[in-house]
Structures are given as structure tokens and as C-alpha cells.
Motif scaffolding. Structure first.
Motif, short mmCIF file in Angstrom:
data_model
loop_
_atom_site.label_atom_id
_atom_site.label_comp_id
_atom_site.label_asym_id
_atom_site.label_seq_id
_atom_site.Cartn_x
_atom_site.Cartn_y
_atom_site.Cartn_z
N TYR A 78 -69.77 -55.02 -20.04
CA TYR A 78 -70.77 -54.94 -18.96
C TYR A 78 -70.18 -55.47 -17.65
O TYR A 78 -70.34 -54.85 -16.60
CB TYR A 78 -72.03 -55.71 -19.35
CG TYR A 78 -73.09 -55.67 -18.29
CD1 TYR A 78 -73.76 -54.48 -17.99
CD2 TYR A 78 -73.42 -56.80 -17.56
CE1 TYR A 78 -74.74 -54.43 -17.01
CE2 TYR A 78 -74.40 -56.76 -16.58
CZ TYR A 78 -75.06 -55.58 -16.30
OH TYR A 78 -76.01 -55.52 -15.33
N TYR A 79 -69.50 -56.60 -17.71
CA TYR A 79 -68.86 -57.14 -16.50
C TYR A 79 -67.84 -56.15 -15.94
O TYR A 79 -67.72 -56.00 -14.73
CB TYR A 79 -68.18 -58.48 -16.79
CG TYR A 79 -69.10 -59.66 -16.98
CD1 TYR A 79 -70.46 -59.60 -16.67
CD2 TYR A 79 -68.61 -60.86 -17.47
CE1 TYR A 79 -71.29 -60.69 -16.85
CE2 TYR A 79 -69.43 -61.96 -17.64
CZ TYR A 79 -70.77 -61.88 -17.33
OH TYR A 79 -71.58 -62.97 -17.49
N ASP A 124 -74.63 -59.63 -8.47
CA ASP A 124 -74.24 -59.08 -7.17
C ASP A 124 -73.64 -60.17 -6.28
O ASP A 124 -72.66 -59.93 -5.58
CB ASP A 124 -75.44 -58.43 -6.47
CG ASP A 124 -75.87 -57.13 -7.13
OD1 ASP A 124 -75.04 -56.48 -7.80
OD2 ASP A 124 -77.05 -56.75 -6.98
N ARG A 144 -69.65 -53.42 -14.17
CA ARG A 144 -70.18 -53.91 -12.89
C ARG A 144 -69.08 -54.21 -11.87
O ARG A 144 -69.36 -54.51 -10.72
CB ARG A 144 -70.99 -55.20 -13.10
CG ARG A 144 -72.28 -55.06 -13.89
CD ARG A 144 -73.39 -54.37 -13.10
NE ARG A 144 -73.66 -54.94 -11.81
CZ ARG A 144 -74.65 -55.78 -11.53
NH1 ARG A 144 -75.48 -56.12 -12.47
NH2 ARG A 144 -74.81 -56.23 -10.31
N THR A 185 -70.14 -61.06 -7.48
CA THR A 185 -69.14 -60.08 -7.07
C THR A 185 -68.48 -60.49 -5.76
O THR A 185 -67.28 -60.26 -5.56
CB THR A 185 -69.81 -58.69 -6.92
OG1 THR A 185 -70.37 -58.31 -8.18
CG2 THR A 185 -68.82 -57.63 -6.49
#
Length: 129
Positions: free
Chosen positions: A24-25, A65, A28, A68
Motif C-alpha cells: 500500500y505504501y 498525504d 501511494r 509524502t
């Protein structure tokens, strides 16, 4: 110079992060595998430092978010100082609020009032919710 690589199983073992979360990371854009060996993802050993930063940021309450933004374009950890300071201020405010609530609850638990609803401290807690 060759960068040491580790398979996804070793990343899971060393970081404690489940493989599903690693995938998942990666989806993303928080981490990136360097290649595949068959169906198995292979990562640079630097992914462990990335995952450590992600874990700290998640614990502090940053969104994915926001996290990131804590990485440079090449994927190296590069925490944003302003975001860190703002989150620390937010945590200070939360700690203050929770400390007051804890103190009021402790008082209400020992309050000699006939009913908790007659206890000013408990009523203050009800007003905070």
C-alpha cells in the motif's frame, strides 16, 4: 557502488510492517521497490529508514498525504521543519486538553457530591465532549 538490497520478507521482519502495508505504501508513492525477483518485491536497505520515518509520523498523527511531503523527490527522508513544529504545537494543545480532562475525571471519581451530575468538574468534562 552497489546499494544493498533486501526482499520484502526481510523488510517485514526487520520493520514489523506487514507486507500488505508495504504494498500500500508503494502504491501511494511513499516507498519504492528497486526491482522484482519473480513475484517478490526487492527494496533498497534504505527503505527501513523510510519506514521508521513513516512510523514516527503516523504515531504523531500525520496523514499519509502529509507524510509524502516528508521525503525528497529521490525518496530520502527530508522532514519538513514547519510541519513538524506545527504538529508539535497541535500535540501540545491536545496534551493540555487531555490533562485537564484527566484531572477533572479523577476529581469526579472521588467527588463527595451526591451525584456526578452535581459535580462541577464532571459537568465541565461533559461540556468538553
Amino acid at each position: 557502488m552497489d546499494v544493498p538490497e533486501i526482499g520484502i520478507g526481510e523488510v517485514v521482519r526487520r520493520s514489523g510492517v506487514p507486507a500488505s502495508t508495504l504494498r500500500y505504501y508503494e502504491e501511494r508513492g511513499l516507498i519504492a521497490s528497486v526491482r522484482r525477483q519473480g513475484l517478490t518485491r526487492v527494496f533498497s536497505v534504505g527503505v527501513l529508514e523510510q519506514l521508521a520515518l513513516i512510523a514516527v509520523c503516523r504515531t504523531a498523527g500525520f496523514s499519509l498525504d502529509e507524510i509524502t511531503l516528508m521525503f525528497s523527490p529521490d525518496g530520502r527522508p527530508s522532514p519538513n521543519r514547519e510541519m513538524l513544529a506545527a504538529k508539535a504545537d497541535e500535540l501540545d494543545a491536545t496534551i493540555s486538553k487531555l490533562t485537564l480532562m484527566r484531572d477533572d475525571l479523577r476529581h469526579a471519581a472521588a467527588c463527595p457530591a451526591a451525584s456526578h451530575m452535581e459535580c462541577p468538574s464532571f459537568r465541565r468534562v461533559l461540556g468538553q465532549v
